[in-house]
Design an enzyme around this catalytic site. Structure first.
Site, short mmCIF file in Angstrom:
data_model
loop_
_atom_site.label_atom_id
_atom_site.label_comp_id
_atom_site.label_asym_id
_atom_site.label_seq_id
_atom_site.Cartn_x
_atom_site.Cartn_y
_atom_site.Cartn_z
N ARG A 135 -7.69 -0.91 0.87
CA ARG A 135 -6.25 -1.03 0.55
C ARG A 135 -6.02 -2.07 -0.55
NH1 ARG A 135 -1.47 -3.55 3.73
NH2 ARG A 135 0.31 -2.43 2.86
N HIS A 178 -4.00 -1.48 -4.03
CA HIS A 178 -2.86 -2.31 -4.45
C HIS A 178 -3.15 -3.03 -5.77
CE1 HIS A 178 -0.33 -2.46 -0.52
NE2 HIS A 178 -0.81 -1.27 -0.75
N ASN A 226 2.22 -6.84 0.33
CA ASN A 226 0.86 -7.40 0.33
C ASN A 226 0.64 -8.49 1.36
OD1 ASN A 226 -0.04 -5.69 -1.61
ND2 ASN A 226 0.18 -7.12 -3.32
N HIS A 265 -6.15 6.69 4.65
CA HIS A 265 -5.56 6.35 5.94
C HIS A 265 -6.41 6.84 7.11
CE1 HIS A 265 -1.36 5.66 3.96
NE2 HIS A 265 -2.19 4.65 3.79
C1 HEM Z 1 0.47 7.33 -0.82
C2 HEM Z 1 1.09 6.16 -0.76
C3 HEM Z 1 0.73 5.12 0.25
C4 HEM Z 1 1.60 4.46 1.05
C5 HEM Z 1 3.09 4.63 1.07
C6 HEM Z 1 0.82 3.58 1.88
C7 HEM Z 1 1.35 2.70 2.81
C8 HEM Z 1 0.61 1.94 3.69
C9 HEM Z 1 1.17 1.06 4.66
C10 HEM Z 1 2.65 0.79 4.87
C11 HEM Z 1 0.14 0.52 5.36
C12 HEM Z 1 0.23 -0.40 6.58
C13 HEM Z 1 0.56 -1.81 6.23
C14 HEM Z 1 0.79 -2.60 7.49
O1 HEM Z 1 1.81 -2.40 8.12
O2 HEM Z 1 -0.05 -3.43 7.83
C15 HEM Z 1 -1.07 1.08 4.82
C16 HEM Z 1 -2.32 0.79 5.28
C17 HEM Z 1 -3.47 1.22 4.67
N1 HEM Z 1 -3.55 1.97 3.53
FE1 HEM Z 1 -2.04 2.91 2.59
N2 HEM Z 1 -0.49 3.72 1.57
C18 HEM Z 1 -0.60 4.66 0.58
C19 HEM Z 1 -1.76 5.04 -0.06
C20 HEM Z 1 -3.00 4.52 0.21
C21 HEM Z 1 -4.16 4.72 -0.61
C22 HEM Z 1 -4.17 5.48 -1.93
C23 HEM Z 1 -5.19 4.07 0.00
C24 HEM Z 1 -6.61 3.96 -0.44
C25 HEM Z 1 -7.26 4.91 -1.08
C26 HEM Z 1 -4.66 3.47 1.20
C27 HEM Z 1 -5.40 2.77 2.11
C28 HEM Z 1 -4.86 2.14 3.22
C29 HEM Z 1 -5.69 1.50 4.25
C30 HEM Z 1 -7.21 1.51 4.30
C31 HEM Z 1 -4.80 0.92 5.15
C32 HEM Z 1 -5.17 0.09 6.38
C33 HEM Z 1 -5.25 -1.36 5.98
C34 HEM Z 1 -5.76 -2.28 7.06
O3 HEM Z 1 -6.00 -1.87 8.19
O4 HEM Z 1 -5.91 -3.46 6.75
N3 HEM Z 1 -3.32 3.73 1.27
N4 HEM Z 1 -0.75 1.92 3.80
#
Ligand code: HEM
Length: 316
Positions: free
Chosen positions: A57, A61, A89, A186
């Site tokens: 993530r 970002h 972030n 995700h």
């Molecule tokens: C398409 C648009 C995207 C949106 C709107 C989005 C939004 C989010 C949000 C809101 C979270 C949770 C944050 C929290 O509450 O802690 C999250 C987690 C995550 N996202 Fe996305 N995301 C997107 C695309 C991506 C992309 C492109 C990747 C990587 C290729 C990604 C990888 C991750 C990962 C691995 C997590 C888990 C992070 C953790 O457990 O520390 N996301 N995302």
């Protein structure tokens, strides 16, 4: 006529000043860079299973704000609130892993490997070491010196619909196929309640809960995230195998078991829905598309990187 912000972002992506990246970039100057980074990531994830999701993530970002220039790694100063401290972030973590990797690499080849490349490589390792695909990362990114908390507003929000997502990705040179494949990120990790609150309480005038959520899944989310949730750490994993990189995210998505509105939005347009089904049915096809899209995303450049930072948290 194209809106100004759109032209500016497109000109970042296609900037003639952006140096071309190459897979053999450090072959002569720091041949051990990749193996050093892999070793650090491997060790960190043995101690903390949340590390791979965090690194993946973090790289996303980084790339979506000013291109992949390590700007997400900079600390705030007395004069400047950095990206790190922008609202989306705050939940980024495991920055220490990049610090450790960079320190090890610096001791082998001082002043050669950028923080942006270190993060791109660590994200690849995070995926591969979680059972996902591996790939050759094009390298040669330079570190940028500008990092502004306010610019994190440009990140896609979990409440985005398909046209908002499409626009956010398109502005960075990424197509709908990239959106679907990269949303497969995700398959790893966790979300806090606040990021999917909109789906499970006061969803709309006709429904309290997003009707596209499978009812018992929605009930379990409401259980861990009640309306006036006071537990700041509460939330849900993004799929049922949150430490394994697989296609289960897509399998659950088609069953109404996704976490964000932005995940569910992938089912609302024919092109993206078809891709979701394809990836749900074939992990191979997902992996192939994910690798292609990761290489594209990790090549986004604003042309603004100028240096090889010695400490990823501060400009030289
Ligand atoms: C398409 C648009 C995207 C949106 C709107 C989005 C939004 C989010 C949000 C809101 C979270 C949770 C944050 C929290 O509450 O802690 C999250 C987690 C995550 N996202 Fe996305 N995301 C997107 C695309 C991506 C992309 C492109 C990747 C990587 C290729 C990604 C990888 C991750 C990962 C691995 C997590 C888990 C992070 C953790 O457990 O520390 N996301 N995302």
């Amino acid at each position: 006529m194209l809106p100004l912000v759109f032209v500016v972002v497109l000109s970042w992506v296609f900037s003639p000043f952006a140096a071309a990246l190459s897979s053999d970039y450090y072959d002569h100057t720091c041949p051990k860079a990749e193996s050093i980074i892999t070793k650090v990531v491997k060790k960190a994830m043995m101690n903390d299973k949340t590390v791979p999701a965090a690194l993946l993530r973090m790289h996303f970002h980084d790339c979506f704000i000013r291109g992949c220039d390590g700007s997400v790694l900079l600390n705030s100063t007395a004069m400047n609130a950095a990206e790190k401290d922008g609202p989306p972030n705050i939940s980024l973590h495991a920055f220490y892993v990049i610090d450790l990797a960079k320190k090890e690499v610096e001791s082998q080849c001082p002043g050669v490997v950028s923080c942006a490349d270190t993060l791109a490589l660590a994200a690849r390792d995070a995926v591969a070491l979680s059972g996902g695909p591996s790939w050759n990362v094009p390298k040669g990114r330079k570190d940028g010196g500008i990092s502004k908390a306010g610019e994190t507003r440009q990140l896609p929000a979990p409440t985005f619909n398909i046209s908002q997502l499409q626009q956010s990705f398109f502005q960075r040179g990424l197509a709908l196929e990239d959106l679907v494949a990269l949303s497969g990120g995700h398959t790893l990790g966790f979300s806090h309640c606040s990021s999917f609150q909109n789906r499970i309480h006061n969803f709309g005038t006709a429904h309290d809960v997003d009707p596209s959520l499978q009812p018992s899944f929605a009930a379990s989310l409401r259980n861990v995230c009640p309306m006036h949730n006071k537990v700041r750490s509460a939330g849900a994993t993004l799929d049922s195998s949150a430490t394994a990189f697989d296609n289960i995210y897509f399998k659950l998505l088609v069953l109404g078991k996704s976490i964000f509105s932005s995940d569910e939005a992938l089912l609302t347009a024919t092109t993206t829905k078809t891709l979701v089904s394809k990836f749900a049915n074939s992990q191979e096809e997902f992996y192939t598309a994910f690798v292609k899209s990761m290489i594209k995303m990790s090549s986004i450049s604003s042309g603004g990187g100028q240096e090889i930072r010695l400490n990823c948290r501060v400009v030289n």
